[in-house]
Design a protein around this motif. Structure first.
Motif, PDB file in Angstrom:
ATOM      1  N   HIS A  72       4.694   0.773   0.820  1.00 33.54           N
ATOM      2  CA  HIS A  72       4.929   2.105   1.362  1.00 33.54           C
ATOM      3  C   HIS A  72       4.440   2.137   2.798  1.00 33.54           C
ATOM      4  O   HIS A  72       3.282   1.834   3.081  1.00 33.54           O
ATOM      5  CB  HIS A  72       4.206   3.179   0.544  1.00 33.54           C
ATOM      6  N   SER A  75       1.585   4.978   4.235  1.00 34.50           N
ATOM      7  CA  SER A  75       0.259   4.811   3.631  1.00 34.50           C
ATOM      8  C   SER A  75      -0.223   3.369   3.725  1.00 34.50           C
ATOM      9  O   SER A  75      -1.378   3.083   3.386  1.00 34.50           O
ATOM     10  CB  SER A  75       0.269   5.264   2.167  1.00 34.50           C
ATOM     11  N   PRO A  79       2.065  -0.428  -3.810  1.00 31.26           N
ATOM     12  CA  PRO A  79       1.747   0.196  -5.099  1.00 31.26           C
ATOM     13  C   PRO A  79       2.075  -0.647  -6.322  1.00 31.26           C
ATOM     14  O   PRO A  79       1.336  -0.627  -7.310  1.00 31.26           O
ATOM     15  CB  PRO A  79       2.573   1.488  -5.082  1.00 31.26           C
ATOM     16  N   TYR A 106       2.529   5.728  -8.746  1.00 31.17           N
ATOM     17  CA  TYR A 106       3.006   5.615  -7.370  1.00 31.17           C
ATOM     18  C   TYR A 106       2.671   6.890  -6.594  1.00 31.17           C
ATOM     19  O   TYR A 106       2.244   6.843  -5.442  1.00 31.17           O
ATOM     20  CB  TYR A 106       4.520   5.390  -7.348  1.00 31.17           C
ATOM     21  N   ILE A 110       0.130   6.709  -3.315  1.00 26.52           N
ATOM     22  CA  ILE A 110       0.738   6.940  -2.005  1.00 26.52           C
ATOM     23  C   ILE A 110       0.250   8.254  -1.399  1.00 26.52           C
ATOM     24  O   ILE A 110      -0.058   8.335  -0.203  1.00 26.52           O
ATOM     25  CB  ILE A 110       2.268   6.934  -2.126  1.00 26.52           C
ATOM     26  N   ALA A 114      -1.727   8.083   2.195  1.00 24.84           N
ATOM     27  CA  ALA A 114      -1.131   8.596   3.436  1.00 24.84           C
ATOM     28  C   ALA A 114      -2.113   9.416   4.257  1.00 24.84           C
ATOM     29  O   ALA A 114      -1.897   9.626   5.456  1.00 24.84           O
ATOM     30  CB  ALA A 114       0.104   9.436   3.101  1.00 24.84           C
ATOM     31  N   VAL A 233       9.483   4.321  -1.243  1.00 31.81           N
ATOM     32  CA  VAL A 233       8.881   2.988  -1.204  1.00 31.81           C
ATOM     33  C   VAL A 233       9.924   1.951  -0.792  1.00 31.81           C
ATOM     34  O   VAL A 233      11.093   2.028  -1.160  1.00 31.81           O
ATOM     35  CB  VAL A 233       8.269   2.636  -2.573  1.00 31.81           C
TER      36      VAL A 233
END
Length: 408
Positions: A72, A75, A79, A106, A110, A114, A233
């Protein structure tokens, strides 16, 4: 007084994922299984097989070995290697329940990740520090958590978050240990709350919380509108650090046009240089974190697969690596991490293959499974088995059995 951030996140996690999110999760499951299959004969595979007899637990050591795990961008974490072992770790759960657990894992990993800044990324391995949240949410979902249980468990998981980047300076298995630690810690945090433990719901923003300890300028938790963050993602088609992918992608485009000629001038974002400026890699891991080697791989006509980063490939590509020069492209740094871009010999790519803006096809994800299964020494039938179980199957226990068969 506003509600604690983990309380708000818990309400988001309590929503029911939909059919489209489960379908998306199936592709990420197949992608993770491909990474596990490809790494099963690596040193980490022997360690995992020794640690446990359970397939999901053995696989925690393998999902990130080849540097092909999903990622991702904003972030700056991976994951899949953390969430899938946790989501598969309750043997009584059916397939739909495990897919929902992954979607929630997830989301948590995330969303929290982030909010952490460049200062955090400079010192901490986000997949480890944020992984405890992903594993906790996934296992909590398997246990049927209510919002208050998610919030308590996430607070406890985050209270012991960690994982320093220093391991990048040595040829060690610490990065794989980080995954195992995040999975086991997140699961344990959820299990303790299931049996009555409580936790600090203000753990993120509190005066002695994670933001204060690990960031200088914390941001906001991520949301994907009314949807789920799993849809944001990226998949990784190349066997190298994601920071090297934009240069690989641009070099491949130049090669396809018949214009990839030395010398090779690469411009990219600052973090790519920080992590991947290695003109003379010695190990497979260093080669995967070398922009010079990545471009040399493409210039040599290769496809940036695991065999292109071995010690044999490192020796064979020394002359081509010597013709690669690196520089920061301030325009790329300004767009990062929302966009991972690079310029090679004047050809610019703002987004990279596998990102939501340039998605890989279902056929390419299936091909990745077949390619990595071969690299991991598995017959074609095992790749087909994985594709069926991940994309079409409803037999969750069969995935457990398959992982146990692969890692011995």
């Amino acid at each position: 007084m506003s509600e604690p951030l983990l309380t708000l996140l818990a309400a988001t996690l309590a929503r029911p994922p939909g059919k489209s999110e489960r379908e998306r999760a199936r592709f990420h499951l197949l992608d993770w299984l491909a990474c596990v299959a490809g790494a099963r004969q690596e040193e980490a595979g022997a360690l995992g097989a020794t640690i446990s007899s359970r397939g999901w637990e053995k696989a925690t050591y393998l999902g990130n070995v080849l540097e092909m795990d999903d990622v991702h961008r904003t972030s700056l974490l991976h994951p899949g290697p953390v969430v899938w072992p946790a989501a598969l770790s309750l043997s009584t759960a059916d397939m739909e329940t495990r897919l929902d657990a992954a979607v929630r894992g997830y989301e948590a990993m995330i969303a929290v990740g982030a909010a952490f800044d460049a200062h955090h990324y400079a010192h901490w391995h986000p997949t480890a520090t944020m992984g405890v949240f992903g594993a906790c949410a996934a296992f909590g979902s398997l246990l049927g958590f209510a919002p208050v249980e998610y919030a308590n468990a996430l607070g406890n998981a985050g209270s012991v978050a960690g994982g320093l980047w220093h391991m990048r300076h040595d040829d060690v298995l610490t990065k794989q240990w980080h995954i195992f630690h995040a999975v086991s810690t997140g699961r344990n945090a959820a299990l303790h709350v299931h049996y009555g433990a409580t936790g600090p719901q203000g753990l993120l923003e509190g005066p002695q919380g994670l933001f204060a300890a690990m960031t200088k300028e914390p941001g906001e938790l991520a949301r994907n509108g009314e949807g789920w963050l799993i849809d944001t993602v990226s998949f990784k088609p190349f066997a190298a650090c994601r920071h090297a992918h934009p240069a690989i992608d641009a070099a491949m485009e130049l090669r396809a046009r018949g214009r990839l000629d030395p010398p090779f001038a690469v411009e990219t974002f600052r973090d790519a240089l920080t992590f991947c400026d290695r003109p003379d890699p010695k190990t497979e891991l260093e080669a995967k974190f070398s922009l010079q080697h990545a471009v040399a791989v493409v210039a040599d006509g290769r496809e940036a697969e695991p065999q292109d980063f071995t010690k044999e490939a490192i020796a064979a590509l020394a002359d081509l690596r010597a013709q690669v020069t690196l520089a920061e492209g301030e325009d790329f740094t300004a767009r990062y991490p929302a966009h991972f871009g690079a310029r090679v010999n004047g050809l610019e790519l703002v987004d990279t293959l596998g990102d939501p803006e340039r998605p890989v096809s279902e056929e390419r994800i299936i091909a990745k499974m077949h390619s990595l299964a071969r690299w991991g020494g598995l017959p074609e039938s095992e790749a087909e088995r994985a594709v069926h179980l991940a994309l079409e199957g409803d037999d969750a226990a069969a995935i457990d059995t398959m992982l146990e068969d692969w890692i011995r």
